[in-house]
Write a protein that holds these residues in place. Structure first.
Motif, PDB file in Angstrom:
ATOM      1  N   CYS A 153       8.697   6.518  -3.961  1.00 41.03           N
ATOM      2  CA  CYS A 153       8.476   4.970  -4.144  1.00 41.03           C
ATOM      3  C   CYS A 153       9.777   4.653  -5.221  1.00 41.03           C
ATOM      4  CB  CYS A 153       7.363   5.207  -5.214  1.00 41.03           C
ATOM      5  SG  CYS A 153       7.145   3.478  -5.795  1.00 41.03           S
ATOM      6  N   ASP A 187       5.999   8.710   1.668  1.00 44.13           N
ATOM      7  CA  ASP A 187       5.305   7.218   1.952  1.00 44.13           C
ATOM      8  C   ASP A 187       6.284   6.463   2.664  1.00 44.13           C
ATOM      9  OD1 ASP A 187       4.732   4.890   1.670  1.00 44.13           O
ATOM     10  OD2 ASP A 187       3.582   5.084  -0.171  1.00 44.13           O
ATOM     11  N   SER A 189       6.082   3.355   3.336  1.00 45.54           N
ATOM     12  CA  SER A 189       6.539   1.850   3.005  1.00 45.54           C
ATOM     13  C   SER A 189       7.684   1.591   2.464  1.00 45.54           C
ATOM     14  CB  SER A 189       5.158   1.446   2.447  1.00 45.54           C
ATOM     15  OG  SER A 189       4.954   2.118   1.209  1.00 45.54           O
ATOM     16  N   HIS A 190       7.905   2.542   1.398  1.00 50.45           N
ATOM     17  CA  HIS A 190       9.109   2.080   0.360  1.00 50.45           C
ATOM     18  C   HIS A 190      10.546   2.093   1.047  1.00 50.45           C
ATOM     19  CE1 HIS A 190       6.158   2.862  -2.577  1.00 50.45           C
ATOM     20  NE2 HIS A 190       5.984   4.182  -2.062  1.00 50.45           N
ATOM     21  N   LYS A 215       0.804   4.350   3.293  1.00 52.82           N
ATOM     22  CA  LYS A 215       0.788   2.616   2.743  1.00 52.82           C
ATOM     23  C   LYS A 215       1.588   1.975   3.743  1.00 52.82           C
ATOM     24  CE  LYS A 215       2.686   1.727  -1.506  1.00 52.82           C
ATOM     25  NZ  LYS A 215       3.001   3.252  -1.540  1.00 52.82           N
ATOM     26  N   ASP A 216       1.004   0.657   3.993  1.00 53.65           N
ATOM     27  CA  ASP A 216       2.011  -0.025   4.874  1.00 53.65           C
ATOM     28  C   ASP A 216       2.529  -1.270   3.932  1.00 53.65           C
ATOM     29  OD1 ASP A 216       2.744  -1.222   7.289  1.00 53.65           O
ATOM     30  OD2 ASP A 216       0.681  -0.740   8.231  1.00 53.65           O
ATOM     31  N   ILE A 217       3.539  -2.089   4.512  1.00 50.26           N
ATOM     32  CA  ILE A 217       4.102  -3.043   3.910  1.00 50.26           C
ATOM     33  C   ILE A 217       4.243  -4.066   4.807  1.00 50.26           C
ATOM     34  CG2 ILE A 217       6.519  -2.209   4.741  1.00 50.26           C
ATOM     35  CD1 ILE A 217       7.531  -2.789   1.768  1.00 50.26           C
ATOM     36  N   ARG A 246       5.197  -7.485   0.092  1.00 47.33           N
ATOM     37  CA  ARG A 246       3.831  -6.760  -0.487  1.00 47.33           C
ATOM     38  C   ARG A 246       3.407  -5.634   0.336  1.00 47.33           C
ATOM     39  NH1 ARG A 246      -0.405 -11.493   0.860  1.00 47.33           N
ATOM     40  NH2 ARG A 246      -0.357 -11.601   2.891  1.00 47.33           N
ATOM     41  N   TYR A 247       2.768  -4.708  -0.449  1.00 49.23           N
ATOM     42  CA  TYR A 247       2.044  -3.566   0.279  1.00 49.23           C
ATOM     43  C   TYR A 247       0.863  -4.028   0.900  1.00 49.23           C
ATOM     44  CZ  TYR A 247       5.020  -0.593  -2.718  1.00 49.23           C
ATOM     45  OH  TYR A 247       6.107  -0.181  -3.146  1.00 49.23           O
ATOM     46  N   ARG A 248       0.488  -3.421   2.103  1.00 48.28           N
ATOM     47  CA  ARG A 248      -0.621  -3.666   2.748  1.00 48.28           C
ATOM     48  C   ARG A 248      -1.308  -2.303   2.989  1.00 48.28           C
ATOM     49  NH1 ARG A 248      -1.691  -8.806   4.707  1.00 48.28           N
ATOM     50  NH2 ARG A 248      -3.634  -7.824   4.322  1.00 48.28           N
ATOM     51  N   GLU A 278      -2.853   0.068  -2.342  1.00 51.64           N
ATOM     52  CA  GLU A 278      -2.177  -1.112  -3.328  1.00 51.64           C
ATOM     53  C   GLU A 278      -2.091  -2.488  -2.704  1.00 51.64           C
ATOM     54  OE1 GLU A 278       1.148   0.636  -4.974  1.00 51.64           O
ATOM     55  OE2 GLU A 278       0.274   2.185  -5.770  1.00 51.64           O
ATOM     56  N   ASP A 279      -2.976  -2.707  -1.493  1.00 51.03           N
ATOM     57  CA  ASP A 279      -2.920  -3.940  -0.990  1.00 51.03           C
ATOM     58  C   ASP A 279      -3.841  -5.296  -1.704  1.00 51.03           C
ATOM     59  OD1 ASP A 279      -3.507  -6.044   0.884  1.00 51.03           O
ATOM     60  OD2 ASP A 279      -3.795  -4.606   2.464  1.00 51.03           O
TER      61      ASP A 279
END
Length: 306
Positions: A153, A187, A189-190, A215-217, A246-248, A278-279
């Motif tokens: 992250c 992860d 997403s970052h 985690k998606d973004i 934003r995270y999804r 964290e969506d």
């Protein structure tokens, strides 16, 4: 590979409630939040209190997971191990140590944390300090059969100008971490918002991934044209609101989960893929968080081979 989720998204639930709900929903594992009990930051929780954790506590937790057929994949305590305040840094390091000891009692293979950063020092200075900070932690973990995993992250909200606050955001830094004896809690997403291909970046390092997060973004390039890569600068009341992404939950963003899971399998990963929820769309209430976790399960479970 097993599908799990990080329990911090439901901080008001007891561990017993979380284990029962996860099993009912078809999840096979939990990454259990283990922040200090008096913490009050978002996306943190205390579902295992590692302070004073003993053999009887470990037996109770193991029995709970065994009853519902779940795996406890990792203890999660993501904080700044290089905090600029020496007293706070020492407290963070001490809590990581307590997590290591609790994980050993539980038979849990990994403890997750951040490298962190002192934003008043250069990257080079921080890396030298990190070598000193993590050497005894890695040694203690090794003695107890536990691996320390670092999530990649960026933690941009820890830096006053939105720059990386956790020195684990790129493959270059992963290699440095591995030299310290640390592993990766990967992860994807970052990497997306930093302009790094999350699949190609992962491919050479799967053997150092001891745990993985899902985690998606969602990225809005037209907004990035206004703010630039570091995000909002003039008005940024929330240090985590960069303004252009934003995270999804998995399936509602831009990560190619089919390619990513296939790359993990191809590289020999057979651990736990843990949804980190964290969506903001599927947040705010426990019912909406549950729906987000259900969306993630529907997205990822068909990709995992039982």
């Amino acid at each position: 590979m097993k599908l799990g989720f990080l329990t911090a998204c439901l901080p008001g639930r007891t561990l017993e409630e979380l284990v029962e709900w996860a099993a009912d929903q078809g999840y096979a594992a939990l990454e259990v939040a283990a922040w200090p009990a008096l913490g009050d930051r978002p996306f943190t929780a205390t579902h295992v209190d590692v302070v004073g954790f003993g053999a009887a506590d470990a037996e109770r937790v193991r029995a709970l997971f065994d009853k519902h057929g779940l795996t406890l994949s990792s203890l999660a305590y993501y904080d700044n191990n290089l905090h600029p305040d020496p007293a706070e840094r020492q407290a963070v390091n001490a809590h990581v140590t307590a997590c290591i000891d609790a994980a050993a009692l539980l038979g849990v293979p990994t403890v997750g944390t951040f490298v962190g950063r002192d934003p008043g020092r250069s990257v080079a200075e921080n890396l030298r300090m990190a070598g000193e900070v993590f050497a005894p932690l890695v040694e203690r973990a090794g003695e107890r059969g536990v691996k320390i995993v670092i999530e990649n992250c960026v933690m941009e909200g820890w830096h006053p100008d939105g720059y990386p606050g956790n020195l684990a955001y790129s493959p270059e830094l992963w290699e440095w971490m591995f030299d310290l004896g640390l592993y990766l809690n990967y992860d994807p997403s970052h990497l997306v918002w930093m302009g790094i291909d999350p699949v190609e970046a992962l491919r050479p390092y799967v053997d150092r991934v001891a745990h993985a997060q899902a985690k998606d973004i969602e990225v809005f390039p037209e907004r990035r044209n206004r703010y630039g890569w570091p995000g909002r600068a003039v008005v940024r009341e929330d240090p985590w609101d960069v303004g252009w992404w934003r995270y999804r939950v998995p399936g509602l963003g831009q990560v190619d989960w089919r390619r990513l899971v296939d790359t993990l399998y191809e590289g020999g990963f057979d651990g736990v893929l843990s949804v980190e929820h964290e969506d903001p769309v599927w947040g705010g209430t426990e019912a909406r968080v549950e729906t987000g976790l259900q969306v993630a399960h529907r997205t990822l479970s068909p990709l995992l081979v039982a």
